[in-house]
Write an enzyme that holds these catalytic residues in place. Structure first.
Site, PDB file in Angstrom:
ATOM      1  N   PHE B 243      36.406  31.562  28.095  1.00 17.46           N
ATOM      2  CA  PHE B 243      36.879  31.970  29.580  1.00 17.46           C
ATOM      3  C   PHE B 243      38.006  31.400  29.932  1.00 17.46           C
ATOM      4  O   PHE B 243      38.395  31.295  31.229  1.00 17.46           O
ATOM      5  CB  PHE B 243      35.586  31.368  30.341  1.00 17.46           C
ATOM      6  CG  PHE B 243      34.279  31.511  29.721  1.00 17.46           C
ATOM      7  CD1 PHE B 243      33.759  32.685  29.741  1.00 17.46           C
ATOM      8  CD2 PHE B 243      33.344  30.498  29.289  1.00 17.46           C
ATOM      9  CE1 PHE B 243      32.409  33.156  29.259  1.00 17.46           C
ATOM     10  CE2 PHE B 243      32.043  30.814  28.800  1.00 17.46           C
ATOM     11  CZ  PHE B 243      31.645  31.882  28.780  1.00 17.46           C
ATOM     12  N   ARG B 325      50.118  35.582  38.780  1.00 18.69           N
ATOM     13  CA  ARG B 325      48.981  36.314  38.958  1.00 18.69           C
ATOM     14  C   ARG B 325      48.204  36.249  40.274  1.00 18.69           C
ATOM     15  O   ARG B 325      47.733  37.523  40.610  1.00 18.69           O
ATOM     16  CB  ARG B 325      47.953  36.313  37.828  1.00 18.69           C
ATOM     17  CG  ARG B 325      47.123  37.471  37.383  1.00 18.69           C
ATOM     18  CD  ARG B 325      46.571  37.538  36.151  1.00 18.69           C
ATOM     19  NE  ARG B 325      47.177  37.976  35.026  1.00 18.69           N
ATOM     20  CZ  ARG B 325      47.083  39.068  34.611  1.00 18.69           C
ATOM     21  NH1 ARG B 325      46.285  40.194  35.127  1.00 18.69           N
ATOM     22  NH2 ARG B 325      47.950  39.738  33.587  1.00 18.69           N
ATOM     23  N   ARG B 357      39.494  33.132  33.313  1.00 17.08           N
ATOM     24  CA  ARG B 357      39.027  34.444  33.412  1.00 17.08           C
ATOM     25  C   ARG B 357      39.401  34.748  34.828  1.00 17.08           C
ATOM     26  O   ARG B 357      39.132  34.497  35.925  1.00 17.08           O
ATOM     27  CB  ARG B 357      37.687  34.530  33.578  1.00 17.08           C
ATOM     28  CG  ARG B 357      36.859  35.853  33.237  1.00 17.08           C
ATOM     29  CD  ARG B 357      35.441  35.791  33.102  1.00 17.08           C
ATOM     30  NE  ARG B 357      34.800  36.914  32.241  1.00 17.08           N
ATOM     31  CZ  ARG B 357      33.767  36.870  31.861  1.00 17.08           C
ATOM     32  NH1 ARG B 357      32.868  36.050  31.831  1.00 17.08           N
ATOM     33  NH2 ARG B 357      33.252  37.987  30.976  1.00 17.08           N
ATOM     34  N   PHE B 359      42.734  34.329  35.789  1.00 22.68           N
ATOM     35  CA  PHE B 359      43.963  33.606  35.749  1.00 22.68           C
ATOM     36  C   PHE B 359      44.730  33.683  36.854  1.00 22.68           C
ATOM     37  O   PHE B 359      45.726  34.133  36.998  1.00 22.68           O
ATOM     38  CB  PHE B 359      44.727  34.505  34.856  1.00 22.68           C
ATOM     39  CG  PHE B 359      45.805  33.897  33.877  1.00 22.68           C
ATOM     40  CD1 PHE B 359      45.471  32.509  32.961  1.00 22.68           C
ATOM     41  CD2 PHE B 359      46.933  34.068  34.068  1.00 22.68           C
ATOM     42  CE1 PHE B 359      46.416  31.928  32.368  1.00 22.68           C
ATOM     43  CE2 PHE B 359      48.104  33.283  33.563  1.00 22.68           C
ATOM     44  CZ  PHE B 359      47.679  32.299  32.620  1.00 22.68           C
ATOM     45  N   THR B 457      51.792  38.974  31.816  1.00 24.28           N
ATOM     46  CA  THR B 457      52.799  39.122  32.666  1.00 24.28           C
ATOM     47  C   THR B 457      53.902  38.665  31.850  1.00 24.28           C
ATOM     48  O   THR B 457      55.308  38.981  32.257  1.00 24.28           O
ATOM     49  CB  THR B 457      52.671  38.632  34.208  1.00 24.28           C
ATOM     50  OG1 THR B 457      52.556  36.971  33.863  1.00 24.28           O
ATOM     51  CG2 THR B 457      51.688  39.242  34.768  1.00 24.28           C
ATOM     52  N   GLU B 728      38.045  40.345  32.182  1.00 25.61           N
ATOM     53  CA  GLU B 728      38.276  39.764  33.604  1.00 25.61           C
ATOM     54  C   GLU B 728      37.977  40.623  34.571  1.00 25.61           C
ATOM     55  O   GLU B 728      37.391  40.041  35.723  1.00 25.61           O
ATOM     56  CB  GLU B 728      39.917  39.380  33.593  1.00 25.61           C
ATOM     57  CG  GLU B 728      40.077  38.386  32.610  1.00 25.61           C
ATOM     58  CD  GLU B 728      41.650  38.110  32.707  1.00 25.61           C
ATOM     59  OE1 GLU B 728      42.326  39.053  31.958  1.00 25.61           O
ATOM     60  OE2 GLU B 728      42.344  36.794  32.881  1.00 25.61           O
TER      61      GLU B 728
END
Lengths: 493, 776
Positions: B243, B325, B357, B359, B457, B728
């Protein structure tokens, strides 16, 4: 001294009779399985009896004969297993490697993802299927209260359980061998005391209650271990030494439940599971509370006597038992004495129990006709959580609608389970109506000064405690004011 | 791929788009699946245990470890001075995260030494015997208090902007501002962290690690040992859950095990107790969000200015990309014409927070949804109406705050279908009717959408390798750079390989991830596992197939286009040759039957300096409707019903994807409801075991739980078999639970006011919000 002393433990592990003469008091069943027997299907997830990854079945000869129950191997001591049958996940598939129907259902319904909780879940569902082959969703959820899964969201597991419901278990291995195992365990249970000296101290299993009394006189500082749902954590989390340890889980004499006109007497060794019928039948809302104590594995191990004896301020049974006017019988040597349960709790960590003295039984008076009673538990998560507060209410109304008697006790609000006497006083003699209740709610502030901790803030504890009195009142007015997950069947109401 | 199957007796087992069971399911249910702690230990294996600091912020003046050294079974002790290489584990190489703390305790529970003993029990007991002398410094565990105290950022903040937020706010039709607190989350993987290191010759070491990122374990171990990567081999068969908690957090354990293994030349295993695992390893970031929004009378957002501050802990770890994120996802499905978003990755005196999960995405989204909710209450509208008014358009109103154009938008259809299938409108009305009657029990209902960007990313992470061998008997060995943590990645990749060669999946053996087989792998993270590794495996298969086709064409004298892979056979002109037979022949004709596959995601680019680019290859979409009941006397609640429609593109494995959606939802629900991290006044985390930290149980699962995959969806981009990532995105479907709870709370003040319910919405927070609203 008892008739005989044995220096080895004997139990059945899957198909093998095991004789052990080197059992440290702190040796857990989980470590024994994984490290000594390399039965690694049973996992360690938390080492505190909360996640269920270590679930195995233990068959024991109880008052109802041989019963198999799920337990948490992580906090179960090997010392408690004399004359028991331990069944691990490795025992389920047949010799040709064919999966047990429960295992197959878990595969077919995609009930595993990472797989780490899976053996424990299989064992819990297996234990349920042996006991109740036709379990409904509510029963399955109750069974799985002590099994955490972080991957699936449980739906697939519940589908697997549902698919099993109603299937015939008569051909199952443990059903087929029931008589033979009963016979074997009876032979292993020879009534002798087991006493094993190890470098890390003494492991003792008394042969009888008299023997227990004798042992505790000889070793007044001994740790008495019943279900080990608390003592287990002293070892796994705090690494305490508990020697000499006296394991009383085998004493059938302490497991008696007697009911008569006056009430229920529970032997100190009666587990939550064994007490359920008597408790839930006799006292309103107690069955609901009972179902929220620990998970099923913990209820299969833990005892009401232990819940009282350890003196925790957040134990779930003392508040209702105090409200009901329960009495506690303690024994030291051959002498017994009986006290009001509420007097047992003196202060935080301090109880009215002398060295060498042990809890023998608890008597719960029958709820007098006309009395209203309810117990409520508030926790962050509904099931398998420790109370933020647990409150029990008992009230008797006079014919004129005034409160004739009130008895209210709370856990989580003070250093011990404690009565709310100011609130009781604020109620007695006044009309049982909203105005009285509102006034009485304020009196909780005289009774309690709760703490803030990770379970709840002091403000929330106080506010919810007050509101529980309101809930009690509203329920006496016939209002449904609690969230309900499963509507009860008529038979249960 | 050969499109025309000329002759096929039956389909292969385990092909793509079939609901194949997890490849280890049989082993899971029998307990035969091997996790690291289940492995047979090499003779003489030692056990390490970490000694943890007991101060949130202090100078370690001295450590007296005599009693530790002299404890029964102890072989030795390691401190910072014993780290032969660099005492640093920072995944971004900022040198801010020691293997063992050196002279300072940066959080309560930081590893400050390790003890190695003959048994784990001995090591664990010995670790409690240290006497440490601290000089306390003031500490701040909370993100707001850290900001107030002027604490620094652990890494550079990010700003995203588009349009002119400032002037749009000042000329707003309507304007409101507020703030929200969002709690963190412990991963609670059922298998805790564990590593076992086995020393080899020279500077070599093999490390078995429960990790999502074997390559990073390799690099960190090499760095800590002061050697190079080719000396370290990392092996990961499976994890008992990850996770995100095993993306970087395994480094510490692997490094300690490896250092000890080399030092004492014995195998060393390290496995913390659950409590220590939860205390000493990072979690989901807690956030504080401050927002200022302008909107018109229809609820359409004119401008948004928001600051997302995160409790990062003492070091940067992955907090940069996590807070990035959060910004990338606070727009969710909504067009923000004028926007300024800023992150504040705050240092705090707590464990360094890490991947989990989503993020940062979930925190960004729930903050964004709060803004929608505020607007809805301010205007007296159903939040769904406000949502729809703000959805990204098709071909217009489709530029994100990071200037990527949303090209694959299907949220309108997802929401429309779910609204219909869940009977949302009628149920909302009956919820309103129920609440209008007053009473203790109140209900709430909410529909929330999700759009989640897929790709790391950090663009360079979007690459993967795979290794496929076919042996002479036709059996296939499959290896790839991804790791299996329960998500079914190995099953999906094996399905791809089965489909490529058109062989039954039983022909394929899935093997443990190993840095010696596939190098330079990326973490199995960001939902990217099957996208990346599936493609890499397909690429390896294509290479081998090309050679087999060339061989068959030449050997049998048929044109290449007449050589096709059909179920368990190869069609060569008029001949149907069993696959294994062709393989055997090819071997004797010296055809290479092994290939290393590679894949890199196309189209993506990202410039963090300008805040512009196309960081995401595509988006995954979904929506959920949650209905709840709350008890306004105690704050207790129940999730009565949840309906979900999730886009997974063209699913590689609908059964596994369904399980991912259900599991993610329930995990997300836990984050927003009962999972609460609580630090005491000494900066000590007190919810560090399942007895105190409450993840959902079976009896918390929504009573009625209707989960569907959008089976009409297909990925517009060329992903592996047009599937979409699933790990996710569905986590954020749980947002509707929080908002439904909020609605139930709002009912006590007749919905006049947004309850501003923070997360997690424990019974306590619900009750306190009810009280706040009642007192209005």
């Amino acid at each position: 001294m008892p008739d005989a002393v044995r220096h080895e433990l004997r139990f059945i592990l899957n198909s093998e009779v095991v004789h052990l003469n080197d059992v440290a008091p702190t040796l857990t069943l989980l470590d024994y399985l994984r490290l000594q027997k390399r039965l690694t299907g049973t996992k360690e997830g938390c080492a505190e009896g909360d996640c269920g990854a270590c679930t195995v079945l233990v068959g024991r000869l109880g008052p109802k004969g041989l019963v198999y129950e799920t337990v948490n191997a992580c906090i179960r001591f090997v010392g408690s297993l004399d004359a028991c049958h331990v069944v691990t996940v490795e025992h389920l598939a047949d010799l040709n490697g064919n999966l047990h129907p429960i295992q197959q259902a878990m595969v077919d319904f995609h009930g595993s993802q990472c797989g780490f909780c899976t053996p424990g879940i299989v064992m819990s569902l297996y234990g349920l299927w042996l006991e109740t082959p036709n379990a409904d969703a509510a029963r399955v959820e109750k069974t799985l209260q002590g099994n955490l899964c972080r991957c699936t969201g449980y739906d697939a597991i519940l589908n697997a359980a549902e698919a099993m419901a109603g299937s015939d278990n008569s051909g199952d291995k443990l059903v087929v061998t029931h008589e033979a195992i009963t016979q074997k365990l009876s032979e292993l249970r020879d009534g002798s005391r087991v006493e094993i000296d190890t470098p890390s101290g003494k492991t003792i299993v008394p042969g009888s209650v008299d023997d227990l009394a004798e042992i505790l006189e000889a070793y007044p500082k001994a740790t008495v271990v019943a279900g080990s749902t608390d003592v287990g954590l002293w070892v796994t989390k705090h690494m305490h030494d508990i020697a000499p340890a006296v394991f009383i889980g085998n004493l059938v004499e302490l497991q008696t439940i007697s009911e008569d006109e006056s009430g229920i007497t529970l032997g100190a060794g009666v587990t939550y599971t064994d007490a359920f019928d008597a408790i839930s039948r006799g006292i309103p809302t107690m069955g609901d509370l009972w179902d929220r104590i620990g998970g099923e594995q913990v209820r299969n191990m833990g005892t009401v006597g232990g819940n009282i004896a350890n003196g925790s301020p957040i134990g779930d049974t003392p508040p209702p038992l105090i409200a009901l006017g329960a009495e506690l019988t303690l024994q030291k040597g051959a002498t017994t004495r009986t006290i009001a349960l509420e007097d047992f709790f003196i202060d935080y960590g301090k109880q009215d129990r002398a060295p060498g003295e042990f809890v023998r039984s608890v008597f719960i008076p029958k709820l007098p006709a006309g009395d209203t009673f309810a117990v409520y538990k508030i926790s962050k998560r509904r099931d398998e959580d420790i109370s933020a507060v647990c409150g029990a209410f008992r009230a008797r109304l006079a014919d004129d609608g005034t409160v004739e008697d009130a008895r209210i006790a709370f856990g989580g609000m003070a250093a011990t389970p404690k009565r709310a006497k100011a609130v009781e006083q604020a109620l007695v003699g006044n009309a049982w109506n909203e105005a009285t209740v509102d006034q009485a709610m304020a009196a909780f502030e005289q009774d309690f000064t709760p703490l803030t901790d990770w379970r709840a803030s002091a403000e929330y504890r106080m506010l919810s405690t007050k509101n529980l009195l309101k809930r009690f009142y509203l329920e006496t007015q016939g209002q449904a004011v609690q969230v309900v997950r499963h509507e009860k069947s008529l038979a249960e109401v | 791929m050969g499109e025309t199957v000329t002759r096929s007796s039956k389909e292969i087992t385990g092909g793509v788009h079939t609901p194949r069971q997890h490849d280890s399911a049989h082993k899971h249910v029998t307990g035969a699946a091997e996790y690291i702690d289940d492995m047979v230990e090499p003779a003489g294996t030692l056990h390490a245990y970490l000694g943890l600091s007991e101060r949130a912020n202090a100078v370690v003046k001295s450590m007296d470890l005599e009693a530790v050294r002299n404890a029964p079974g102890v072989v030795g002790v390691l401190t910072a001075a014993d780290v032969p290489g660099e005492n640093d584990l920072s995944p971004t190489h900022r040198h801010d995260e020691p293997v063992l703390a050196d002279g300072q305790s940066a959080f309560y529970g930081q590893p400050i030494f390790a003890v190695i003993a003959e048994t784990r029990e001995q090591a664990r007991r010995a670790a409690t015997l240290a006497r440490v002398d601290y000089e306390d410094r003031p500490h701040h565990t909370d993100v707001v208090s850290a900001m107030e105290a002027g604490y620094p950022h652990v890494t550079d903040p990010l700003q995203l902007s588009n349009g002119d937020a400032e002037s749009a706010l000042s000329s707003a039709t309507n304007r409101l501002s507020g703030e929200m607190r969002i709690g963190g989350q412990d991963h609670f993987y059922l298998e805790g962290h564990i590593a076992m290191a086995i020393p080899g010759e020279d500077d070599e070491v093999t490390v078995f690690s429960s990790t999502q990122h074997p390559s990073e374990i390799q690099h960190m171990v090499a760095q800590a040992l002061g050697t190079v990567s080719n000396a370290v081999t990392v092996h990961t068969r499976r994890m008992g859950g990850g996770f995100g908690g095993k993306e970087t957090q395994g480094n510490q354990f692997a490094a300690v095990a490896a250092i000890a293994a080399k030092r004492w030349n014995r195998a060393v295993k390290i496995r913390p107790d659950r409590d220590d695992d939860m205390i000493a390893t990072g979690k989901r970031h807690d956030f504080h969000v401050a927002y200022d929004v302008a909107y018109d009378d229809d609820g359409r957002i004119e401008a948004l200015d928001a600051v997302f501050a995160a409790r990062c802990g003492f070091s940067s770890d992955l907090s940069g990309p996590v807070t990035d994120r959060a910004l990338f996802h606070c727009d969710n499905c909504y067009f923000l014409p004028n926007v300024r978003l800023r992150s504040r990755p705050m240092k705090t005196d707590t464990v360094s927070n890490t991947a989990f999960r989503g993020f940062g995405g979930p925190q960004g989204k729930i903050g964004g949804e709060r803004v929608i909710e505020e607007i809805a209450y301010a205007l007296g509208k159903d939040p769904l109406e406000v949502r729809k008014a703000n959805f990204y358009g098709i071909g217009e109103r489709n530029v994100t705050p990071y200037h990527q154009v949303v090209e694959d938008n299907i949220i309108h259809r997802i929401v429309e279908e779910l609204e219909e299938s869940s009977d949302y409108q009628a149920r909302r009305q009956s919820v309103l009717d129920h609440n209008a009657k007053g009473g203790v029990l109140r209900k709430g209902i909410s529909l929330t959408p999700v759009k989640f960007g897929i790709s790391f990313t950090a663009t360079w992470f979007n690459q993967a390798g795979a290794l496929v061998h076919i042996y002479q008997d036709g059996s296939i060995h499959l290896n790839h750079g991804g790791t299996e943590m329960g998500q079914g990645l190995n099953t999906k990749v094996a399905q791809v390989v089965a489909d490529e060669f058109q062989v039954d999946i039983e022909t394929i053996r899935i093997t443990a991830t190993n840095t010696g087989k596939v190098p330079n792998t990326s973490a199995t993270a960001a939902s990217s596992g099957s996208d990346l590794n599936g493609m890499a495996a397909a690429n390896a298969c294509e290479q081998i197939k090309t050679r087999l086709v060339a061989y068959a064409s030449e050997h049998f004298g048929v044109p290449q286009e007449q050589v096709t892979f059909v179920p368990n056979h190869v069609q060569v002109g008029n001949q149907l040759i069993p696959f294994h037979e062709l393989v055997r022949q090819a071997y004797t004709h010296r055809v290479q039957l092994s290939a290393a596959g590679f894949y890199k995601t196309p189209k993506i680019h990202w410039n963090r300096e300008t805040g512009q680019g196309r960081p995401f290859f595509y988006y995954a979409y979904g929506a959920s409707v949650s209905e709840v009941t709350i008890d306004t006397l105690t704050g207790e609640y129940h999730v009565d019903r949840v309906d979900i429609l999730q886009d997974v593109g063209k699913s590689l494995n609908p059964a596994i994807d369904l399980g991912q959606v259900q599991g993610a939802f329930v995990q997300g629900m836990g984050w927003l409801t009962t999972e609460e991290l609580w630090w005491d006044g000494n900066g000590r985390l007190r919810t560090h075991a399942p007895s105190t930290y409450k993840i959902p149980l079976a009896s918390d699962k929504p009573k009625e739980f209707n989960v569907e995959l959008a089976n009409w969806s297909t990925n517009k981009e060329r992903t592996i078999r047009r599937s979409k990532a699933v790990g996710e995105p569905p986590f954020m479907l749980a947002n509707s639970v929080l908002e439904a709870l909020s609605m139930a709370v709002a009912s006590v003040a007749d919905y006049r006011e947004c309850p501003r319910l923070d997360a997690p919405a424990t019974p306590e927070r619900i009750l306190m919000a009810v009280e706040r609203l009642k007192q209005g």
